[in-house]
Design an enzyme around this catalytic site. Structure first.
Site, short mmCIF file in Angstrom:
data_model
loop_
_atom_site.label_atom_id
_atom_site.label_comp_id
_atom_site.label_asym_id
_atom_site.label_seq_id
_atom_site.Cartn_x
_atom_site.Cartn_y
_atom_site.Cartn_z
N GLU A 47 0.83 -1.21 0.00
CA GLU A 47 0.00 0.00 0.00
C GLU A 47 0.86 1.25 0.00
OE1 GLU A 47 -3.29 0.49 -0.22
OE2 GLU A 47 -3.66 -1.65 -0.48
N ASP A 48 1.78 1.31 -0.93
CA ASP A 48 2.59 2.51 -1.16
C ASP A 48 3.56 2.84 -0.04
OD1 ASP A 48 1.59 3.05 -3.62
OD2 ASP A 48 -0.08 4.23 -2.84
N ALA A 49 3.74 1.93 0.93
CA ALA A 49 4.71 2.24 1.97
C ALA A 49 6.12 2.18 1.39
CB ALA A 49 4.57 1.27 3.12
#
Lengths: 286, 1198
Positions: B805-807
């Protein structure tokens, strides 16, 4: 003496792991490690980055700071200055020492006392740092005799700090890491097929060959894939920050590795002793 | 012009560092960007270099400054002259005249030295003072029997816009600017009111004084005009109603009136003439209009003559409250005549010719409005587009201030008149009355009005029934671009709640003038816009010379024409600023002549003239608020700007203005742009089917119209904020919009004076870097000098699972070395006030415990009761140890008798006897911080002001937010040791690992190209360009990579740091510019076990700032119910919230038994204890207070 027929390098000893040093400059060392496992080679790389102890400024007392930079800012910059760390072996780690907050056993004192009197801005370099120990000095690159820029002062500004340098490892903070980068590579022709070249048409055309490719014979087109083959030769280039000479980084890394193994040996030996089994004495000495 | 002699020292060296400097030479580093002095220059390739030349004098924030200057220098004087005279109702011999008005540079008074000195903006910010100059007037008035002249009387203070002509920064060199404590890169264009920086946003409005045809709510076709003059503002509608009746709607009529009656009232009595004026000799129009024509004779009483019409209209005039109070009603005819002359279509002048009012232009105007309505009806409802940018006007600070000032000045004048009248009324004056005192003594009125409006943003002008809120905003100093972005922001007057998409949609006519990317998401999407880089907004200019010119060029006066002449084949109506001048029979020649004169500099450069063939009109506009942009003029398929011109512009020999003077470049407004054919590049130029370089391009070019203009630089379609994005033309468009919002939240350098500013909250980056891949816009706005981000080496790969999730995965060594490190500065301030009873606030010593030990809370206070600079402060410690007196107002005598002057002040009580209560300022934020600086000063009222700035240095931690310049944000998911990170064969370790899943759905190809260009730039040792619609080419970048022994694709052979084995895949690896956003975990993290509760409900408080609880909301509750976890539900909603042991009476069922006794039943028999929410008990009691009896039936649990 064991001569590698392809590269013409000489290896120190037959049998165990071997190191052939190719090039040494004041800041880099290039060598080939062979006859050992990938995990050992990688362990050496990792230890060089993270576990070879050096000295770096860790605690800064600000007596006066009228520069435009904040205290933490300057403290951070001071921390990153490479300090010649031959003496690191003789110092205690902070946690090994019983003193508080610091003593000669575990630290080296630096002081910096500068003020700008001229109309022009004055630059403060790492060479302005005065060490309490002649053997522990900030590293100065021969190409840049002034050292690392710490801050710039305008007329009337002063900076007076006491900096305590301690022993530490790159694990804790990158400022203690003795090397800037460790290049590590094996199997330049990808004979082991550990990787797959990304390509559009022809991988060989599209991918530049590694500089290390000359070290090993190129695979013939009809050569069958040897799925049992293991990597053998590991090409290292270690670049030092200046804190330690590159060769020392390697030897100390080996030392650290050895001590770790010795520790395992000692503990296992203790268990064996407790269980009444025979204790095998180490064949090396530290 | 002296011949140019090249020298080693480029002209302007050292002077220029910013486009915001008034220094005309500007930044030579820009002018020469990538060029040596001796390099050849080609206009086709280097014409973009005119952009910096343009930005030196116009564009971006200069519109604000221009408009303010125009207000100060011209409009203020006009307002004064229009309201110059004050008479007295008491003494007919008395008069007072204002002769001149001017505004001085802001000054402050040094009480100690007794001298006035130049006030700098920075001093205002620090001291919470207003940056304002005094308004001085020259007056003439009657004193007794003398005529008195006085010069330089102060009537108020005018907030001064930074960098305007009245600002002390104007004309200063960057070095002097630094001496004044100001950043040379600061754009200016805002005000400083009591220490806060306020921007008057650009306001978008529908244009005034122009006919707009549209369909109203009922589906009827309407032509409307909003007339606006200095005296009047009104809206007039012509409506094609049911049964084909055309009526006029106006606010001052009680009902819709037939248009024919209006025409008759304006002196067109004959039906034939009316019909001719409206329909010409077109049968179709006549057919549509005939029902209306018959209407006047069917009225009661029937209207035939002008007098009848006026009388009829007079009866329909709305009686205003004021007029009915006075009781003066002129006769109906006079009233209607008056109304038609001044109020209806107020912008069309009705001149007084020999005592007769000339209604001719107005009647033609009404006729035209009717014709436009009928035309729309005839065409089947084709109406004007009100979202067309040409139909919009942008109101700037100057215009808004002018409205406000005019209103204040008029009210103030009325006040003076009243004051003078009351003084003159006094019969027994001891000395002669001097009116100058009335003028001088009331100067606070204008000052307060101006300050109040700018600081609150409420623009209330009663005369025009204008009530606008949120006109001003506090200048956001989060980053340099956020401040700049605010200066180019346009806010729309449309309601946000309306569900129409039109005003929000991107309009084709916005091309080149409004940035297509920079708009917020959500509620205000499309309503808040931003100017493009080369947009200029015009200021008002006098049109009398244009009127003369138009007649010279062959316009036939409207007063001598009949309706048949107006609509003759081939004749065009000529308008000047919405007013009909007359007709012209050769419109094309007229327009060309007019343009030729403009290019020759005989007409103002911002005057626009264009032709519409559908309406057969020629419009000349010189009014303020039109958006326009410069374009290169093309003559016979050749660009007028030559190589030499570009060279001269680069060398600073020619300014942009010179090129305009020479007729090589001109400003086109959006309306005039519809009349042109603009080529994007030189190669697109078309002249009779030929491209300039000889060859016949393509056969289709023959059908195309000839090029009239050439774009200066395509990247200027974007605004200043979108201009930061490299390769935006390769991105999916919403990504650019997201970046526009995020660029404003990036932490970086704010201004050169950032360390001397004491702002409420300031985020600074410790080591900001200019981006490896820059754009022309970045250089132009100075983002490379005040950047907000760092070039991070990014590996696009999956790592550890903490990157979903885009981390992002961060390298610990990078963080150690200063990546993403930032400083957060917070202001704590307080006033040391003095009170009317001779008491003062005081700064107290450290409080000690019984053993003489300083309490920890006060530990870091200095001897003066303020924290010591350099000390480390912990949460809860006192910053400023202020104490205030418990009594602040003078004591009033107890009762009459105690003192002779019973009820009056008893005088000062001994201040020493008044006790003090502590009112300290405490540091209540998480994390340790250090005192950065302390400021002790006084404000304008001479009250002592204490400000302490507290600094926190933060290194990135888990959960801190980062983003690239492509709308790709992500939080830090894990920080990894360097030895565990993957590395390239050279030993290079990435700073950031980004998950490749971020790419497919986002389609931010620009980011990939940025990486490629960045990597090539690093290897070649040069900065690369990612300018929109241009920039470094991918092929060139790949070639650089190949020549440096890298894969052309940007992918590298990467080894795992954990195993030492190479990764199966090849990794996209290289530098990408990353921004650290202001959202940091430290400011947001929050947890609570027990804590404060609200007083009323006894439920846990809400919000992090109040150490509130975490709410189990409705949806969470639903889940718990669904799971059947009854005990958990009880625990969360009752025991952990507001459980209350309530005593209830089982007999009567009422709550409120006390200690086992029911006061209602007078019995202990049925009283039971029940655990209910306190809120429930509260509800029961509230119901009971409303005479509703809630009775509870209690029963043992089964």
């Amino acid at each position: 003496m064991n001569i590698d027929h392809h590269s013409g390098l000489s290896f120190t000893e037959a049998g165990g792991p071997q190191i052939a040093i190719k090039e040494v400059t004041p800041t880099t060392v290039t060598f080939v490690l062979s006859n050992t496992d990938l995990s050992v080679a990688n362990a050496l790389r990792r230890v060089m980055i993270a576990e070879v102890p050096t000295i770096a400024i860790d605690l800064v007392d600000f007596e006066l700071n009228t520069t435009v930079l904040a205290d933490e800012f300057i403290a951070h910059r001071l921390g990153l200055i490479p300090i010649i760390s031959h003496q690191a072996v003789h110092l205690n780690y902070r946690h090994e020492c019983t003193c508080s907050p610091y003593c000669e056993e575990c630290s080296v004192l630096f002081s910096l006392d500068v003020s700008c009197q001229s109309e022009n801005a004055m630059s403060v370099y790492s060479t302005h740092l005065v060490s309490s120990s002649p053997a522990v000095q900030p590293y100065v690159d021969p190409a840049n005799e002034k050292g690392v820029l710490i801050a710039k002062l305008r007329k009337g500004q002063q900076l007076h700090v006491k900096a305590i340098a301690r022993k530490g490892t790159g694990k804790e903070h990158a400022k203690w890491a003795p090397c800037t980068g460790v290049a590590f590579e094996y199997d330049p022709h990808n004979k082991l097929r550990h990787t797959t070249y990304w390509h559009e048409e022809d991988a060989r055309k599209e991918w530049p060959l590694s500089a290390k490719a000359v070290e090993e014979p190129a695979p013939r087109d009809d050569e069958p894939f040897d799925y049992k083959a293991k990597p053998e030769r590991f090409y290292f280039t270690v670049e030092s920050t200046g804190a330690l000479p590159p060769t020392t980084i390697v030897t100390q890394a080996l030392d650290v590795l050895m001590r770790k193994l010795a520790e395992v040996h000692r503990v296992l030996g203790g268990i064996a002793e407790a269980q009444g089994e025979p204790v095998v004495q180490p064949t090396y000495n530290l | 012009m002296p011949p140019y002699v090249p020298s080693d020292q480029p002209p302007g060296r050292g002077k220029g560092s910013s486009i915001f400097e008034m220094d005309t030479m500007g930044r030579d580093d820009l002018r020469y960007a990538g060029k040596k002095l001796t390099d050849p220059i080609s206009a086709a390739e280097d014409k973009w270099r005119l952009v910096p030349a343009f930005l030196q004098t116009k564009g971006l924030i200069k519109q604000h400054v221009d408009s303010f200057n125009y207000f100060i220098e011209t409009e203020m004087k006009q307002i004064l002259l229009a309201n110059a005279k004050v008479d007295s109702d008491v003494d007919p011999a008395f008069w007072l005249k204002f002769r001149d008005i001017r505004v001085k540079q802001p000054q402050a008074y040094d009480a100690r030295k007794g001298v006035a000195y130049e006030l700098t903006p920075h001093e205002c910010r620090l001291r919470d003072v207003t940056y304002a100059g005094t308004i001085l007037v020259d007056i003439e008035y009657v004193r007794g029997k003398q005529l008195v002249k006085k010069r330089g009387i102060e009537v108020g203070r005018m907030p001064i816009m930074l960098r305007s002509s009245r600002c002390c920064l104007t004309g200063k060199s960057p070095a002097d600017m630094v001496k004044a404590g100001e950043c040379p890169l600061d754009p200016g264009g805002y005000f400083i009111i009591r220490g806060t920086e306020k921007v008057i946003l650009i306001q978008e409005q529908l244009s005034k004084n122009r006919i707009i045809v549209e369909t109203d709510r009922l589906g009827l076709i309407n032509a409307s005009v909003t007339s606006s003059t200095h005296e009047k503002k009104s809206k007039t509608n012509i409506c094609y109603g049911k049964a084909g009746r055309v009526t006029m709607k106006h606010n001052s009529f009680t009902a819709d009136v037939p248009v024919v009656v209006v025409m008759k009232a304006m002196g067109i009595e004959s039906d034939r003439e009316i019909a001719e004026l409206i329909c010409g000799n077109d049968e179709k129009f006549l057919e549509l209009f005939s029902p209306s024509l018959e209407e006047s004779s069917m009225l009661d009483p029937p209207v035939y003559t002008q007098r009848q019409a006026l009388d009829w209209l007079g009866r329909k005039v709305k009686v205003t409250a004021m007029r009915s109070r006075i009781g003066m009603r002129k006769d109906y005819v006079e009233e209607a005549r008056d109304l038609l002359a001044t109020t209806v279509l107020a912008h069309v002048p009705v001149d007084d010719i020999n005592g007769q009012w000339n209604y001719r232009p107005k009647s033609v105007y009404v006729a035209l409005m009717v014709r436009r309505t009928l035309q729309a009806v005839k065409d089947g409802g084709i109406v004007d587009d009100r979202d067309f940018v040409g139909n919009k006007r942008l109101e700037l600070a100057g215009q808004l201030l002018s409205l406000l000032f005019e209103d204040l000045f008029k009210s103030w004048q009325a006040n003076i008149k009243r004051a003078i009248d009351t003084q003159l009324k006094r019969s027994n004056r001891t000395s002669q009355y001097d009116a100058a005192t009335a003028v001088a003594q009331t100067s606070r009125f204008i000052t307060d009005g101006l300050f109040r409006s700018i600081s609150s943003g409420n623009w209330n002008v009663k005369r025009f029934k204008m009530e606008r809120a949120g006109v001003t905003q506090v200048l956001s100093r989060l980053s340099y671009v956020s401040a700049l972005g605010m200066m180019t922001r346009i806010s729309s007057q449309f309601e946000k709640t309306r569900k129409v998409s039109g005003p929000r949609a991107l309009q084709t006519s916005q091309f080149g003038v409004i940035c297509p990317s920079d708009t917020p998401e959500g509620e205000a999407c499309g309503l808040i816009k931003n100017l493009a880089l080369m947009t200029h907004i015009t200021t008002d200019s006098d049109d009398s010379s244009m009127r003369r010119l138009a007649f010279i060029l062959g316009v036939e006066d409207i007063n001598v024409l009949t309706g048949l002449d107006l609509y003759e084949e081939g004749t065009y109506l000529v308008f000047l600023n919405g007013v009909i001048l007359g007709v012209h029979r050769k419109p094309e020649k007229f327009v060309n002549d007019f343009r030729a004169l403009r290019r020759a500099g005989r007409v103002g450069p911002f005057v626009s003239v264009y032709r519409t063939s559908t309406q057969r009109t020629v419009n000349i506009s010189s009014d303020g608020g039109r958006v326009c942009r410069p374009l290169i003029i093309v003559n016979k398929g050749k660009s007028m700007v030559t190589d030499q011109d570009v060279k001269d512009a680069i060398h600073g020999i020619k300014t942009f203005e010179d090129l305009i003077q020479e007729g090589k470049i001109e400003y086109l407004d959006v309306n005039e742009e519809t009349d042109t054919d603009i080529a994007m590049y030189d190669a697109d130029l078309n002249y009779n089917g030929k491209v300039p370089f000889g060859a016949i391009a393509d056969p289709s070019a023959l059908d195309r119209p000839n090029s009239t203009h050439l774009e200066i630089a395509p990247f200027t379609v974007l605004g200043a904020v979108a201009g930061l994005i490299p390769y935006p033309h390769h991105n999916q468009s919403p990504r650019n919009t997201y970046q526009c919002a995020m660029g404003k939240q990036a932490i970086g350098a704010i201004a050169y004076n950032q360390l001397t500013r004491i702002d409420t909250l300031l985020y600074l980056m410790v080591y900001p870097q200019q981006p490896m891949v820059r754009t022309r816009t970045i250089e132009l706005i100075g983002y490379d000098k005040l950047p907000a981000g760092q070039n991070a080496t990014v590996a696009v790969m999956s790592y550890s699972g903490y990157d979903i999730e885009d981390a992002l995965v961060l390298n610990k060594a990078s963080v150690d070395r200063g990546f993403g490190r930032c400083q957060v500065m917070r202001k704590f301030s307080t006033m040391i006030k003095s009170y009317p009873n001779q008491t003062y606030d005081r700064l107290a010593d450290r409080a000690e415990d019984a053993y003489g030990q300083v309490l920890e809370k006060y530990d870091i206070l200095d001897d003066d009761g303020i924290v010591a600079v350099g000390e480390r402060i912990k949460t809860g410690q006192v910053v400023i140890n202020k104490q205030s007196p418990t009594e602040t107002s003078p004591r009033v005598a107890p009762m009459a008798g105690a003192d002779d002057a019973g009820g009056q002040f008893m005088g000062a009580t001994d201040p020493a006897t008044i006790s003090y209560k502590a009112s300290p300022t405490t540091f209540k934020y998480d994390g340790d911080a250090v005192i950065d600086q302390v400021l002790l000063t006084t404000n304008e009222e001479d009250q002592t002001l204490v400000k302490a700035l507290i600094r926190q240095t933060r290194r990135p931690e888990l959960g801190d937010k980062f983003s690239s310049r492509h709308g790709q944000k992500g939080v830090c998911g894990i920080i990894v040791q360097q030895e565990d990170m993957p590395f390239a064969d050279t030993g290079v370790v990435p700073d950031i690992i980004m998950n490749p899943h971020g790419f497919p759905s986002r389609m931010t190809v620009g980011k990939m190209i940025e990486l490629l260009a960045g990597k090539a730039g690093v290897l070649a040792g040069q900065l690369q360009y990612g300018t929109a619609f241009g920039g470094s080419k991918v092929e060139d970048m790949s070639n650089i990579l190949i020549s440096n022994g890298f894969s052309y694709s940007g992918k590298d052979y990467v080894t795992s740091g954990i195993t030492g084995e190479p990764l199966q895949a090849y990794i996209f690896f290289g530098p990408v510019y990353y921004q650290k956003l202001k959202h940091m975990v430290l400011d947001k993290m929050h947890a609570r076990s027990r804590g404060p509760r609200a007083v009323l409900t006894r439920q846990p408080t809400e919000g992090r700032s109040r150490d509130g609880g975490l709410r189990v909301g409705e949806m969470e509750r639903d889940c718990l119910i669904g799971h059947g976890t009854a005990a958990l539900l009880m625990e969360r909603l009752l025991y952990a919230s507001d459980a209350y042991d309530c005593e209830m009476c089982g007999e009567c069922g009422l709550v409120g038994a006390w200690h086992g006794f029911c006061n209602y039943c007078k019995s202990r028999k049925g009283v039971v204890k029940v655990k209910i929410p306190y809120a429930c008990k509260l509800l029961f009691q509230e119901l009971m207070s409303m005479n509703v009896v809630p009775r509870v039936k209690v029963k043992d649990l089964e």
